[in-house]
Write a protein that holds these residues in place. Structure first.
Motif, short mmCIF file in Angstrom:
data_model
loop_
_atom_site.label_atom_id
_atom_site.label_comp_id
_atom_site.label_asym_id
_atom_site.label_seq_id
_atom_site.Cartn_x
_atom_site.Cartn_y
_atom_site.Cartn_z
N SER A 89 0.84 -1.20 0.00
CA SER A 89 0.00 0.00 0.00
C SER A 89 0.87 1.25 0.00
O SER A 89 2.10 1.19 0.12
N SER A 90 0.21 2.37 -0.07
CA SER A 90 0.88 3.64 0.19
C SER A 90 1.35 3.64 1.63
O SER A 90 0.88 2.84 2.46
N ALA A 101 -7.57 -1.21 2.83
CA ALA A 101 -8.63 -0.91 1.86
C ALA A 101 -8.07 -0.60 0.48
O ALA A 101 -8.73 -0.84 -0.52
N GLU A 102 -6.84 -0.08 0.41
CA GLU A 102 -6.20 0.14 -0.90
C GLU A 102 -5.99 -1.17 -1.63
O GLU A 102 -6.16 -1.24 -2.84
N ARG A 153 -12.31 -6.57 1.85
CA ARG A 153 -12.03 -7.09 3.19
C ARG A 153 -12.26 -6.05 4.29
O ARG A 153 -12.05 -6.35 5.46
N VAL A 154 -12.64 -4.83 3.90
CA VAL A 154 -12.84 -3.74 4.87
C VAL A 154 -14.30 -3.30 4.83
O VAL A 154 -14.77 -2.81 3.81
N LEU A 155 -14.98 -3.49 5.94
CA LEU A 155 -16.39 -3.13 6.01
C LEU A 155 -16.56 -1.62 6.16
O LEU A 155 -15.78 -0.98 6.88
N PRO A 156 -17.56 -1.03 5.49
CA PRO A 156 -17.77 0.42 5.59
C PRO A 156 -17.95 0.91 7.03
O PRO A 156 -17.46 1.98 7.38
#
Length: 164
Positions: free
Chosen positions: A41-42, A131-132, A137-140
């Motif tokens: 990721s960043s 999330a990137e 896999r990342v829930l809002p």
């Protein structure tokens, strides 16, 4: 030999040359036996959570590994140790911190390893870089829950994010 499992590793450093520590850790992940570094990721700068000390640089790496989870954990701890990681007390500032966030879809709860990482959903410095790479896999609601945490993308020199 088993097929590789996708895993996501959280990386952080807040002592010394943080950028160099993360770069070295990415190379060490790529060099693990039976492991391929897929993407990184960043970098993100974040204030310490539940700890003191300077700001952290954080990132997430996606790997494909044939190492079983506990062997991967031992390998990550060896990388931390080689980077000068000390553990004088819980949440102490550190030269390098490596955590297995997710190991495929495995759910595990042992004395030494819990998967998914038990605080994954509580920390912006994990969720934003994850999330990137793996937005599914990342829930809002997790992102909404960390909205107030201080974090910003950090682009010191624009180094490449993809290793393929």
């Amino acid at each position: 030999m088993n097929p590789p499992t996708a895993a996501w590793i959280g990386l952080g450093a807040n002592l010394g040359d943080r950028t160099a520590a993360l770069r070295t850790a990415f190379a060490a992940l790529a060099a693990l036996p039976g492991t391929r570094l897929r993407r990184v990721s960043s970098l993100y700068r974040s204030a310490p959570v539940d700890a003191g000390g300077p700001d952290y640089l954080n990132a997430v790496a996606e790997i494909a590994t044939q190492l079983p989870p506990h062997d991967l954990l031992a390998a990550l701890q060896a990388i931390e140790h080689a980077a000068g990681r000390e553990r004088p007390y819980r949440n102490a500032p550190r030269t390098l911190d490596l955590d297995i966030l997710l190991y495929g879809d495995l759910r595990l709860d042992t004395a030494t390893l819990t998967l998914p990482h038990p605080r994954l959903h509580e920390r912006a410095f994990v969720l934003l870089p994850l999330a990137e790479l793996a937005p599914e896999r990342v829930l809002p609601q997790w992102l909404a829950g960390v909205r107030g945490q201080a974090i910003e993308r950090y682009d010191e020199d624009g180094w490449a994010r993809d290793s393929d």
